[in-house]
Write an enzyme that holds these catalytic residues in place. Sequence first.
Site, short mmCIF file in Angstrom:
data_model
loop_
_atom_site.label_atom_id
_atom_site.label_comp_id
_atom_site.label_asym_id
_atom_site.label_seq_id
_atom_site.Cartn_x
_atom_site.Cartn_y
_atom_site.Cartn_z
N ARG A 99 -46.68 71.70 -0.58
CA ARG A 99 -47.67 72.55 -1.15
C ARG A 99 -48.20 73.47 0.22
O ARG A 99 -49.41 73.68 0.25
CB ARG A 99 -49.01 71.60 -1.49
CG ARG A 99 -49.27 70.60 -0.54
CD ARG A 99 -50.79 70.15 -0.89
NE ARG A 99 -51.39 69.09 -0.13
CZ ARG A 99 -52.35 68.54 -0.09
NH1 ARG A 99 -53.44 69.08 -0.96
NH2 ARG A 99 -52.87 67.67 0.53
N GLY A 132 -48.46 71.28 -5.93
CA GLY A 132 -48.47 72.46 -4.79
C GLY A 132 -49.78 72.81 -4.39
O GLY A 132 -50.02 73.83 -3.40
N ARG A 182 -53.97 76.93 8.35
CA ARG A 182 -54.17 76.22 9.50
C ARG A 182 -53.11 76.81 10.67
O ARG A 182 -52.13 77.38 10.24
CB ARG A 182 -54.07 74.60 9.30
CG ARG A 182 -52.47 74.22 9.43
CD ARG A 182 -52.47 73.01 9.11
NE ARG A 182 -51.18 72.12 8.71
CZ ARG A 182 -51.06 70.90 8.33
NH1 ARG A 182 -52.17 70.24 8.25
NH2 ARG A 182 -50.02 70.47 7.86
N ARG A 189 -42.02 67.78 13.33
CA ARG A 189 -42.69 66.54 13.12
C ARG A 189 -41.46 65.41 13.60
O ARG A 189 -40.36 65.91 13.48
CB ARG A 189 -42.98 66.32 11.88
CG ARG A 189 -44.03 67.18 11.23
CD ARG A 189 -43.68 67.40 9.63
NE ARG A 189 -44.71 68.58 9.09
CZ ARG A 189 -45.72 68.32 8.72
NH1 ARG A 189 -46.38 67.41 8.30
NH2 ARG A 189 -46.21 69.57 8.23
N ASP A 258 -44.16 61.53 9.37
CA ASP A 258 -44.21 63.00 8.75
C ASP A 258 -45.75 63.57 9.30
O ASP A 258 -45.58 64.85 9.48
CB ASP A 258 -44.09 63.35 7.42
CG ASP A 258 -44.83 62.54 6.68
OD1 ASP A 258 -45.06 61.34 6.97
OD2 ASP A 258 -45.68 63.11 5.84
N ASP A 268 -52.59 66.81 10.20
CA ASP A 268 -52.70 66.41 8.74
C ASP A 268 -53.81 65.47 8.64
O ASP A 268 -53.90 64.10 8.79
CB ASP A 268 -51.48 65.49 8.51
CG ASP A 268 -50.75 66.17 7.18
OD1 ASP A 268 -51.67 66.87 6.34
OD2 ASP A 268 -49.60 66.18 6.84
#
Length: 493
Positions: A99, A132, A182, A189, A258, A268
Amino acid sequence: MTHSSKQNRPGAGWNFENSYARLPEAFYVRLNPVPVRTPKLVIFNVALAQFLGLNPDALKGDEGAAVFSGNRIPEGAEPLAQAYAGHQFSSFTMLGDGRAILLGEQVTPKGERFDIQYKGSGKTPFSRQGDGRAALGPMLREYIISEALHALDVPTTRSLAVVTTGEPVFRETALQGAILTRTAASHIRVGTFEYAAARGKPNDIRALADYTIRRHFPDLATNGNPYLALLGAVMKRQASLVARWLLVGFIHGVMNTDNMALCGETIDYGPCAFMDAYDPNTVFSSIDHNGRYAYSRQPQIAQWNLGRFAETLLPLIHEDPQKAVSMANEAILRFSDTFRHCWLAGMRAKLGLLNQEVDDGALVEDLLDCMHRHGADFTNTFRDLSSGSLPEASAFQSLDFKQWFERWRARLKRQPDSWEAARRLMHTRNPAVIPRNHRVEEALEAAVERADFKVMEKLLGILSQPYQDLPEQADYHLPPPQSAQPYRTFCGT
Ligand code: AMP
Ligand code: MG
């Protein structure tokens, strides 16, 4: 609705490069965000825009809504969804941006490079069962907490804008859809390396490792064993990052591989939250039943994640697999000492200690034990200590606390620096305000339920100067009122 792509009002300041899109094709899928019905810009980070070299005036209102919804693609961007994998609660899965869309890398006037990514921008080939999309509350929450961590000097991705989409997203109920823009030093990662390793293409891993070195650790390019050096450098950044989390009472909540960025930024923001009363076992996430990602387990988990990273690098580290394993192990085993060093240096500063004594670790640990026994507020205890006299809070009145306090005062007297110097240091390391969970909830409720963004804007203003201690902000220092229900956080998908 169609894309009026590649149009751009002059002067927005976009300056895209797309180095990630030059990696082997396995690492991404090129696609545009899925357009949305009626985008509205609800929050925009003017200071960050300026830092990035963008012109805030050209990105307000409808233009901002069009750009930050993904309806209009800025010139020079090459949108793509990144492929990655990850160990989620220790089980391996192929994932990818389900997403999110990476627009490209904005190169700032100073020549720094930042990923510009939309989160909640529609389905991609990696969406699996997901829609998504993202809901407004969680995107605003990421905005608040990431900006708060930034102001607390903790490396983090940042939040540039949130738009509402005018479309509902369906979770347990219908919610307002939203997209967060962002920024990140990069979105590479541990899981990106795991993805390449799982596909069994050594050339891809090498290309990714070389790219990571060029982008984040250019000094390592000439190292005799750059891949081993990469492991060591990533290890150091993670040790420093997790130490900083612990020093401000932050719990990431979902440290899957991740969600660990090699650049060393916090990434995240799902079920994360700040601790109030000190308890090393604190867990907020509703899905973290075994406390895998509890406050005090974060260093251990970072080290575990580094093990997964190291595994992907083994063939690059040494052609003899056994030698590669022992070299990588040695690098990862250094994590504990590196972490401890960062943490203790930070704790010394929090206690105003400008020099070192061998018993400092014990002094800190005894304070934490005392705080735990008395349920003392983590943030306020450290801030209160900088008053110099025994603070009035009830936890400080117990005998064990008083004894600890005398020990600390004696320790301060043994250093050459003045109390004033110690106090100044303490005031730059012990925040007066953190994003208290009830304050965050209050801001989100006003924004989501009543389209009132003033509460959030006020909170963001206060959080942007967390070391300032203004009397009119005193309410923001308070821990939440006692409630029957412990605070719970959700992944916010
Ligand atoms: P996270 O828990 O945010 O780290 O996400 C884990 C994985 O789930 C990533 O691959 C995300 O892109 C994906 N994901 C999370 N939410 C959604 C969604 N609503 N639709 C599609 N994919 C999602
Ligand atoms: Mg994630």
